[in-house]
Design a protein around this motif. Structure first.
Motif, PDB file in Angstrom:
ATOM      1  N   VAL A 117      -0.832  11.148  -8.754  1.00 16.14           N
ATOM      2  CA  VAL A 117      -1.897  10.229  -9.183  1.00 16.14           C
ATOM      3  C   VAL A 117      -2.059   9.158  -8.100  1.00 16.14           C
ATOM      4  CG1 VAL A 117      -2.654   8.597 -10.948  1.00 16.14           C
ATOM      5  CG2 VAL A 117      -1.313  10.617 -11.587  1.00 16.14           C
ATOM      6  N   ALA A 118      -3.231   9.110  -7.487  1.00 14.61           N
ATOM      7  CA  ALA A 118      -3.447   8.171  -6.375  1.00 14.61           C
ATOM      8  C   ALA A 118      -4.281   6.988  -6.839  1.00 14.61           C
ATOM      9  CB  ALA A 118      -4.150   8.876  -5.224  1.00 14.61           C
ATOM     10  N   LEU A 119      -3.939   5.792  -6.258  1.00 19.45           N
ATOM     11  CA  LEU A 119      -4.677   4.584  -6.600  1.00 19.45           C
ATOM     12  C   LEU A 119      -5.629   4.231  -5.474  1.00 19.45           C
ATOM     13  CD1 LEU A 119      -1.781   2.223  -7.856  1.00 19.45           C
ATOM     14  CD2 LEU A 119      -3.243   3.702  -9.230  1.00 19.45           C
TER      15      LEU A 119
ATOM     16  N   ARG B 118      -6.669  -4.734  -6.934  1.00 16.81           N
ATOM     17  CA  ARG B 118      -6.347  -6.124  -6.573  1.00 16.81           C
ATOM     18  C   ARG B 118      -4.972  -6.486  -7.116  1.00 16.81           C
ATOM     19  NH1 ARG B 118     -10.243  -7.465  -2.783  1.00 16.81           N
ATOM     20  NH2 ARG B 118     -12.102  -6.320  -3.443  1.00 16.81           N
ATOM     21  N   GLY B 119      -4.151  -7.050  -6.274  1.00 18.22           N
ATOM     22  CA  GLY B 119      -2.821  -7.475  -6.709  1.00 18.22           C
ATOM     23  C   GLY B 119      -1.792  -6.373  -6.617  1.00 18.22           C
ATOM     24  N   VAL B 120      -2.231  -5.153  -6.249  1.00 18.14           N
ATOM     25  CA  VAL B 120      -1.269  -4.050  -6.161  1.00 18.14           C
ATOM     26  C   VAL B 120      -1.211  -3.485  -4.749  1.00 18.14           C
ATOM     27  CG1 VAL B 120      -0.713  -1.742  -6.980  1.00 18.14           C
ATOM     28  CG2 VAL B 120      -1.486  -3.491  -8.589  1.00 18.14           C
ATOM     29  N   ASN B 121      -2.308  -3.102  -4.223  1.00 21.06           N
ATOM     30  CA  ASN B 121      -2.293  -2.448  -2.901  1.00 21.06           C
ATOM     31  C   ASN B 121      -3.541  -2.818  -2.107  1.00 21.06           C
ATOM     32  OD1 ASN B 121      -4.115  -1.095  -4.408  1.00 21.06           O
ATOM     33  ND2 ASN B 121      -3.560   0.934  -3.650  1.00 21.06           N
TER      34      ASN B 121
ATOM     35  N   LEU C 104      -2.591   1.511 -14.616  1.00 24.10           N
ATOM     36  CA  LEU C 104      -1.304   1.656 -13.943  1.00 24.10           C
ATOM     37  C   LEU C 104      -0.320   2.436 -14.830  1.00 24.10           C
ATOM     38  CD1 LEU C 104      -0.828  -1.895 -12.343  1.00 24.10           C
ATOM     39  CD2 LEU C 104      -1.275   0.261 -11.158  1.00 24.10           C
TER      40      LEU C 104
ATOM     41  N   ARG D 187       7.765   0.529  -7.347  1.00 20.15           N
ATOM     42  CA  ARG D 187       6.545   1.316  -7.561  1.00 20.15           C
ATOM     43  C   ARG D 187       6.114   1.200  -9.016  1.00 20.15           C
ATOM     44  NH1 ARG D 187       6.818   6.500  -3.744  1.00 20.15           N
ATOM     45  NH2 ARG D 187       4.862   5.573  -3.056  1.00 20.15           N
ATOM     46  N   THR D 188       6.976   0.704  -9.831  1.00 17.41           N
ATOM     47  CA  THR D 188       6.598   0.443 -11.212  1.00 17.41           C
ATOM     48  C   THR D 188       6.280  -1.039 -11.334  1.00 17.41           C
ATOM     49  OG1 THR D 188       8.116   2.161 -11.930  1.00 17.41           O
ATOM     50  CG2 THR D 188       7.344   0.598 -13.590  1.00 17.41           C
ATOM     51  N   TRP D 189       5.041  -1.296 -11.750  1.00 15.56           N
ATOM     52  CA  TRP D 189       4.626  -2.684 -11.886  1.00 15.56           C
ATOM     53  C   TRP D 189       4.902  -3.173 -13.287  1.00 15.56           C
ATOM     54  CZ3 TRP D 189       2.987   0.030  -7.906  1.00 15.56           C
ATOM     55  CH2 TRP D 189       2.663  -0.648  -6.704  1.00 15.56           C
TER      56      TRP D 189
ATOM     57  N   LEU E  29       1.658  -1.430 -25.013  1.00 14.02           N
ATOM     58  CA  LEU E  29       2.267  -2.190 -23.909  1.00 14.02           C
ATOM     59  C   LEU E  29       2.378  -3.650 -24.326  1.00 14.02           C
ATOM     60  CD1 LEU E  29       3.297  -2.298 -20.962  1.00 14.02           C
ATOM     61  CD2 LEU E  29       0.956  -2.781 -20.260  1.00 14.02           C
TER      62      LEU E  29
ATOM     63  N   ARG F 256       3.684   9.935 -10.157  1.00 15.25           N
ATOM     64  CA  ARG F 256       3.172   9.072  -9.072  1.00 15.25           C
ATOM     65  C   ARG F 256       2.762   9.876  -7.850  1.00 15.25           C
ATOM     66  NH1 ARG F 256       7.318   5.164 -10.634  1.00 15.25           N
ATOM     67  NH2 ARG F 256       8.749   6.047  -9.107  1.00 15.25           N
TER      68      ARG F 256
ATOM     69  N   THR G 175      -6.401  -2.924 -16.021  1.00 10.50           N
ATOM     70  CA  THR G 175      -5.560  -2.542 -14.890  1.00 10.50           C
ATOM     71  C   THR G 175      -4.193  -2.071 -15.387  1.00 10.50           C
ATOM     72  OG1 THR G 175      -6.709  -4.202 -13.573  1.00 10.50           O
ATOM     73  CG2 THR G 175      -4.665  -3.330 -12.684  1.00 10.50           C
ATOM     74  N   SER G 176      -3.646  -2.780 -16.382  1.00 10.86           N
ATOM     75  CA  SER G 176      -2.332  -2.384 -16.895  1.00 10.86           C
ATOM     76  C   SER G 176      -2.386  -0.975 -17.473  1.00 10.86           C
ATOM     77  CB  SER G 176      -1.878  -3.370 -17.982  1.00 10.86           C
ATOM     78  OG  SER G 176      -1.686  -4.638 -17.409  1.00 10.86           O
TER      79      SER G 176
ATOM     80  N   ARG H  28       2.851   3.957 -13.062  1.00  8.83           N
ATOM     81  CA  ARG H  28       3.277   2.784 -12.307  1.00  8.83           C
ATOM     82  C   ARG H  28       3.490   1.570 -13.201  1.00  8.83           C
ATOM     83  NH1 ARG H  28       0.532   6.053  -8.657  1.00  8.83           N
ATOM     84  NH2 ARG H  28       1.384   5.987  -6.549  1.00  8.83           N
ATOM     85  N   MET H  29       3.424   1.767 -14.476  1.00  8.53           N
ATOM     86  CA  MET H  29       3.784   0.714 -15.415  1.00  8.53           C
ATOM     87  C   MET H  29       4.382   1.406 -16.623  1.00  8.53           C
ATOM     88  SD  MET H  29       1.506  -2.527 -16.678  1.00  8.53           S
ATOM     89  CE  MET H  29       1.318  -3.395 -15.142  1.00  8.53           C
ATOM     90  N   ARG H  30       5.452   0.802 -17.150  1.00  5.51           N
ATOM     91  CA  ARG H  30       6.215   1.450 -18.204  1.00  5.51           C
ATOM     92  C   ARG H  30       5.688   1.011 -19.559  1.00  5.51           C
ATOM     93  NH1 ARG H  30      11.875   3.057 -19.188  1.00  5.51           N
ATOM     94  NH2 ARG H  30      12.186   3.302 -16.954  1.00  5.51           N
TER      95      ARG H  30
ATOM     96  N   THR I 191       0.923   7.681  -2.939  1.00  7.22           N
ATOM     97  CA  THR I 191       1.635   8.815  -3.513  1.00  7.22           C
ATOM     98  C   THR I 191       2.768   9.284  -2.632  1.00  7.22           C
ATOM     99  OG1 THR I 191      -0.004  10.234  -2.489  1.00  7.22           O
ATOM    100  CG2 THR I 191      -0.362   9.615  -4.795  1.00  7.22           C
TER     101      THR I 191
ATOM    102  N   ARG J  34       0.843  -1.218   0.000  1.00  8.02           N
ATOM    103  CA  ARG J  34       0.000   0.000   0.000  1.00  8.02           C
ATOM    104  C   ARG J  34       0.865   1.250   0.000  1.00  8.02           C
ATOM    105  NH1 ARG J  34      -2.471  -3.150   3.433  1.00  8.02           N
ATOM    106  NH2 ARG J  34      -1.660  -2.089   5.275  1.00  8.02           N
TER     107      ARG J  34
END
Lengths: 725, 240
Positions: free
Chosen positions: B89-91, B95-98, B58, A712-714, B22, B86, B54-55, B63-65, A561, A556
Motif C-alpha cells: 500500500v503506497a502513500l 501532510r505531516g507524514v511524508n 493510514l 512506520r506506524t503513526w 480508533l 505496508r 488521514t488517520s 501505518r496506524m494501529r 513501501t 518519505r
C-alpha cells in the motif's frame, strides 16, 4: 497569575508530560555534566591503590663484613618487597609479587599499571656504599603509555617515594655526612690558613706601625716640654699685659678728662675770638686816624712854635705898656664912676682890669720865655706822637689782617679738641676692655700652661706604652707566621676528592638507590597522551552535530513501501560519510598542524574513521528511536563515556560506578585503540577494539532498523506532535 | 458514525473492516466502521478537517494501529501483518507524514524513491532510469479532457511546482514501488475546480490499471460519479 512573555514561552511546555520532562532535562543536563565529571575525578591519585602493580624481585642477598669484622647478610630486595606488599604499605599502587613473565604479560594486557623490577645486584650495591667502590642500587619502574599516559606521569612520584624509603634504610646518611664534612673541613682549613697568612701580614704591619709610633711619641714628648716652657712665658707675659693694659686704661681715663677740659676752654676761646677781626679792623681805623691827627698836632705845634717866636718881641713891648694901662684905668674908672649907666664904659673898665691883672701876674717877658720852652717841648712831643701813632697804625693794620686767621685757627683747635675728647673717651673704654681681656687672657694662659704640663706628663707615659706595644706586635707577627705554616701543613693532610671521583662518590652517597623510569611505548607529550581520549570525544560531538543537521531517517522513506532496512541505511550513509570526513580532517590537522605524533598515521586515521562511522550509527539510532530526546541521551552518554573511558587516569581510580559501566560504552574501546595506535603498541588490542566497535555499530544499525520499523506506524499524537525537538 | 453508502460488492475485497475503531489520547477518532472495498475499486473518505480522514487512511494502509474491530487489507490481518500490508500500500504525499522536500527537484525525488527499492549494494540510479520512470508514469496517466500531459519537468524544484503538479509527483513516487493500493489524501486541497476534476479523473484512470485507490477529501462535488466506476463514499463526521 500574571501573564508575561517569559511565562508564556514556558507555558508552551505545560501542555504535555513530555514537554514538562524536557524542561526538567534542560535543568538537569549541566548537573549531569558537572556532577558526573567531578564525581569521576573525586580523588584519582588517592585511589591508585585500586590499581594492581607487580614487583619482580631478582635480588640476591649479599654478605658484608662489619666494622667489628663479623659477617652480616643484607637482603634489601626482599625487604623492599615486604614493605610494598605489607599490610601498611602506602606506596601508591596495590603491589603484588610476580615473575618476570607474569609481570611483562600483565603490563601488556593492562592488568598491571606498573612493574617494579629489583635487579640481582641490588643488595650488593647497597652494601657497597661504605666501601672503596660505592655503587648505586638501581630499581626500575616500568609503565606502558599505550595503556595509560597520565599513570606514567603519576608513577614518577611513586618511584621517588620508593627510592626514598630504601635510601632511608641504608647507612648512607652517616657516610654522606662524613664525606660532606671532609670536604667542608678541607675547605675550612684552607680558608683558615689564608686567614692566618693575612693575620701575619697585618701583625707585621702593626709592628712597623708601633715602631713608628714610639719615635713619633718621643718627638711629641720633646715638643710638649717646649710647649710647657712657652706656656709658662705666656702665663707671666699675659699677667704683665693685664697690668699694663689696666694702667693704660687709667691713663686713658685721665687723658679723656683733660681732653674734655681742653675742648671746653677752646670752645670758650672760640666764642671770645668771634668778634676779634671786627675789633682789630676798628682798631686799625682808629690808629690810622690817630696817626693822621698826630701828624696834624705836630704840624700845629710847629705853627705854635713859629707863632711864639713872633709873639715874644710883642710881649716885651707889652711889659712897657703896664704904667699907661694903670693911668688909663684910673681915668676909665673916674669916667665910668661919673657915667655908671654907660655899659661900654663898664665892659671897658673890666677888660682894663683883666688886662691890668694879666699884666700884673708876671713879667710878660718871663712868660714868653716859658712859652718858648713849653712850645719847643710841645713840638718835640707832637713829633714823637706822630711817629708813634704812625707805628701804631701800621701795627694795627697788621693786626687786623692777621685776626681772621687767628679766629679760624682757634675754631679748628676747638673742633679738634672735641674730637680729641671723644677719641680719648673711646680709647679709655677700649683700654678698659683690653684690660678685662688681658685679665681673661692671663687666666686662660694659666690654664694652658697647666694643660701643657699635663700633656707633657701624658706623652711621656704614651711613649713608654708605645714601646711596650712595639714589643707585643713583634711577637704577634712571629706567632701568626708560624700559625699560617701549621695550617697549610694541616690542609695538605686532609683528603681531597676531585673531579669525577668526587661526583661519583657524592652521587652514590647522596642517592644510594636510583629508580630508573621506563615507559613502554612512550609518548612524548601530554597532548599525545590525551589525544586518544579527546579524538573520540570530538567525533562523538561531531556525530551529534551531524544528526542535528541531517535527519536520522527520511520520513518519505518511512512512508514508502521500501523496507525499513533500506530506510535505515539511507539515513546512516550520509552521516557516516560526514563522520569519515570529520575524522580525516581532524587527524590531518592534529598530525600536521598540532604536532600529535603517531607511528602508524594511516592506521590511526582509519581507526578514527571507523570510530566516526560507528558513532554516527549510534547517534542515528538514538535519533531514530527517541527523536529529540535521543540528543539529550547522546549528551548524557557523552559525559558518561568521557568519565569512564579512562582517558586520563585509569578508570580504576574512579568510583566503582564508572568502572562498572566502562566495558559497556563504545568510547572505552575507541580510546583504547587510539592509545595503542598513538603509542605504537602491538596490533592485537587495536584489532580487538575495532571488532568491539564494529559490533557496537551493527547493534546501533539494528536498533535503527527497529526504530524505522516502529516509526512506520503513526499515531494520532505523532500526526499532531506537541513537541518537536 | 456509520457508512452512508455502500455500492457494488466485489468477490475479493481489498479492504474489509468490521466495527473498526480508533481511540487516541482519551478521545475516539472513529468507531464502528464497517468497510468492504473490492480490488480495483475506490474508496472516497469524505469529512471536514480533523474528522479523522488521514488517520483512517493510514490505518487502512497499515501505518496506524486500530484500537478496536477487525481489519483485513489485501487478505492480511491488521495490525498483525502490517509490514506485509505496508509493502503493497503506497502513500502519495500526506501532510505531516511524508512531505516532499522543497529543496529537491522532481528528478531527485524520483531517484530517491528508486534507490529505496534497490538492494543495498546498488545505492544509486542513473538519470536514464529516472527519465524512464517518469515516462512510465506518464503513460499510466492517460490524457484527460483537453489538458496536456502532467507537466512534470525533471529539473524543477518542488517548491516551484503547481499544486496539481505536486499532487501528481506524490502519486508518481507512490507508484514507484508498484503497489496494489494507492492512498491519496486531501485530493480536493487543489484550489481550482478544473484541477480537482483532473485529479479525480487521473485517479479513476489509475483504477483502471487494477490499482485500488483510497482517497480523502472534504468536498466530493467535483467527482464525476458514474454507476460503474466502483466508487464507495464514506462520510466521516467531526466527532463533535
Amino acid at each position: 497569575m500574571k501573564l508575561t512573555l517569559p511565562g508564556l514561552e514556558l507555558a508552551r511546555f505545560r501542555r504535555a508530560t513530555i514537554t514538562r520532562l524536557a524542561l526538567v532535562a534542560v535543568v538537569l543536563v549541566p548537573l549531569i555534566y558537572g556532577g558526573l565529571y567531578l564525581w569521576s575525578n573525586t580523588d584519582p591519585v588517592g585511589r591508585l591503590s585500586n590499581l594492581q602493580a607487580a614487583v619482580v624481585n631478582s635480588d640476591v642477598p649479599a654478605t658484608v663484613t662489619g666494622l667489628d669484622g663479623s659477617p652480616r647478610t643484607v637482603d634489601a630486595g626482599q625487604g623492599l618487597v615486604d614493605e610494598l606488599t605489607g599490610p601498611d604499605a602506602a606506596a601508591g599502587f596495590h603491589w603484588r609479587t610476580a615473575t618476570e613473565a607474569q609481570a611483562a604479560q600483565g603490563l601488556r594486557d593492562g592488568d598491571y599499571a606498573a612493574v617494579l623490577r629489583i635487579p640481582s645486584g641490588f643488595s650488593a650495591a647497597l652494601a657497597s656504599t661504605g666501601g672503596a667502590d660505592p655503587q648505586q642500587g638501581r630499581l626500575s619502574v616500568t609503565t606502558d603509555d599505550a595503556e595509560n599516559y597520565i599513570l606514567g606521569q603519576v608513577t614518577n612520584t611513586i618511584a621517588t617515594t620508593i627510592r626514598a624509603k630504601v635510601a632511608t634504610g641504608a647507612t648512607t646518611d652517616y657516610l654522606e655526612n662524613v664525606y660532606v664534612a671532609f670536604s667542608s673541613i678541607h675547605d675550612s682549613l684552607g680558608r683558615a690558613a689564608d686567614g692566618a697568612g693575612q693575620l701575619a701580614d697585618g701583625a707585621r704591619q702593626a709592628d712597623e706601625g708601633a715602631g713608628a709610633l714610639v719615635v713619633g711619641l718621643g718627638d711629641l714628648d720633646a715638643g710638649a716640654a717646649q710647649l710647657v716652657d712657652g706656656t709658662g712665658q705666656l702665663r707671666s707675659g699675659s699677667a704683665q699685659l693685664a697690668d699694663g693694659t689696666a694702667q693704660v686704661a687709667t691713663g686713658a681715663d685721665g687723658a679723656a678728662g683733660g681732653a674734655g677740659q681742653l675742648a671746653t676752654g677752646l670752645d670758650r676761646l672760640r666764642t671770645a675770638t668771634r668778634d676779634l677781626p671786627a675789633q682789630t679792623a676798628q682798631l686799625s681805623d682808629g690808629a690810622s686816624r690817630v696817626a693822621a691827627g698826630a701828624g696834624r698836632v705836630a704840624d700845629g705845634a710847629d705853627a705854635v712854635a713859629a707863632a711864639a717866636d713872633r709873639a715874644l718881641p710883642a710881649l716885651e713891648e707889652a711889659g712897657k705898656l703896664s704904667p699907661l694901662v694903670d693911668q688909663l684905668l684910673v681915668q676909665a674908672r673916674q669916667l665910668s664912676a661919673a657915667n655908671p649907666e654907660d655899659e661900654n664904659l663898664a665892659a671897658t673898665v673890666r677888660s682894663l682890669e683883666q688886662a691890668q691883672q694879666a699884666l700884673a701876674d708876671g713879667s710878660v717877658t718871663g712868660i714868653g720865655r716859658q712859652v718858648r720852652t713849653q712850645v719847643n717841648a710841645l713840638t718835640t712831643g707832637a713829633r714823637q706822637l706822630s711817629d708813634g701813632a704812625s707805628a701804631v697804625s701800621t701795627g694795627a693794620g697788621q693786626l687786623a689782617a692777621a685776626a681772621p686767621a687767628l679766629q679760624q685757627g682757634v675754631a679748628q683747635a676747638a673742633d679738634g679738641a672735641d674730637a680729641l675728647a671723644a677719641g680719648t673717651r673711646r680709647l679709655a673704654t677700649g683700654a678698659r676692655s683690653a684690660a678685662d681681656g688681658a685679665t681673661a687672657l692671663s687666666a686662660g694662659a694659666a690654664r694652658v700652661d697647666d694643660g701643657a704640663t699635663a700633656l707633657f706628663n701624658g706623652t711621656t707615659r704614651a711613649r713608654d706604652g708605645a714601646g711596650r706595644l712595639a714589643d707585643g706586635t713583634r711577637q704577634l707577627a712571629e706567632g701568626a707566621g708560624s700559625l699560617q705554616g701549621r695550617l697549610a701543613d694541616g690542609q695538605g693532610e686532609v683528603p681531597v676528592y676531585s673531579g669525577d671521583a668526587a661526583a661519583d662518590r657524592a652521587g652514590v652517597v647522596a642517592a644510594p638507590v636510583a629508580a630508573d623510569r621506563v615507559k613502554d611505548h612512550a609518548v612524548s607529550r601530554y597532548s599525545d597522551g590525551l589525544a586518544p581520549l579527546f579524538v573520540p570525544v570530538a567525533l562523538w560531538v561531531g556525530g551529534m552535530v551531524t544528526y542535528m543537521v541531517l535527519r536520522a531517517v527520511s520520513p518519505r522513506a518511512l512512508a514508502s513501501t521500501a523496507s525499513s532496512y533500506r530506510a535505515a541505511v539511507a539515513g546512516w550513509v550520509p552521516g557516516a560519510l560526514l563522520g569519515v570526513a570529520q575524522a580525516v580532517v581532524l587527524w590531518l590537522v592534529l598530525l600536521l598542524a598540532v604536532g600529535i605524533a603517531s607511528p602508524h598515521p594511516v592506521a590511526t586515521v582509519a581507526f578514527a574513521a571507523l570510530v566516526a562511522v560507528v558513532f554516527t550509527a549510534i547517534h542515528q539510532s538514538l535519533n531514530a528511536l527517541l527523536g529529540g530526546v535521543g540528543r539529550l541521551v547522546a549528551l548524557v552518554l557523552l559525559v558518561l563515556q568521557l568519565t569512564s573511558a579512562g582517558g586520563t587516569y585509569p578508570v580504576g581510580t574512579s568510583p566503582a560506578f564508572f568502572e562498572a559501566i566502562h566495558p559497556f560504552l563504545p568510547m572505552s574501546y575507541a580510546a583504547d585503540g587510539l592509545r595503542h595506535l598513538v603509542a605504537g603498541a602491538a596490533a592485537g588490542p587495536v584489532l580487538l577494539d575495532a571488532g568491539v566497535l564494529a559490533a557496537f555499530g551493527v547493534l546501533a544499525m539494528g536498533l535503527t532498523v527497529l526504530a524505522c520499523h516502529r516509526r512506520r506506524t503513526w499515531t494520532v499524537a505523532k500526526l499532531h506532535p506537541s513537541l518537536s525537538l | 458514525m456509520s457508512p452512508a453508502e455502500v455500492d457494488d460488492v466485489q468477490p475479493v475485497p481489498v479492504v474489509r473492516a468490521q466495527g473498526l475503531e480508533l481511540c487516541a489520547g482519551g478521545r475516539t477518532v472513529f468507531s464502528g466502521l464497517d468497510l468492504d472495498v473490492p480490488a480495483g475499486a475506490a474508496l472516497v473518505v469524505r469529512g471536514p478537517a480533523s474528522s479523522g480522514k488521514t488517520s483512517l487512511l493510514l490505518t487502512l494502509a497499515g501505518r496506524m494501529r486500530p484500537t478496536g474491530g477487525t481489519l483485513t487489507v489485501l487478505g492480511e490481518p491488521l495490525p498483525e501483518k502490517a509490514a506485509a500490508v505496508r509493502r503493497r500500500v503506497a502513500l502519495a504525499e500526506v501532510r505531516g507524514v511524508n512531505e516532499l522536500d522543497d529543496a529537491l527537484t522532481v528528478e531527485q525525488h524520483v531517484a530517491e524513491r528508486l534507490v529505496l527499492h534497490r538492494p543495498w549494494h546498488r545505492p544509486w540510479v542513473s538519470r536514464r532510469e529516472v527519465a524512464d520512470q517518469l515516462e512510465r508514469v506518464r503513460d499510466a496517466l492517460p490524457r484527460t479532457g483537453a489538458g496536456a500531459d502532467p507537466p512534470l519537468r525533471g529539473r524543477e524544484f518542488v517548491s516551484d511546482l503547481q499544486p496539481l503538479e505536486r499532487l501528481t509527483l506524490g502519486v508518481v513516487l507512490a507508484l514507484v514501488g508498484r503497489p496494489d493500493v494507492l492512498v491519496v489524501d486531501d485530493v480536493d486541497s487543489l484550489r481550482r475546480s478544473q484541477d480537482r476534476r483532473r485529479a479525480w479523473a487521473w485517479l479513476a484512470s489509475l483504477q483502471e490499471t487494477g490499482l485500488t485507490v483510497l482517497a480523502g477529501c472534504s468536498d466530493s462535488s467535483d467527482i464525476p460519479w458514474r454507476t460503474d466506476d466502483g466508487r464507495t463514499l464514506l462520510d466521516l463526521q467531526d466527532e463533535q
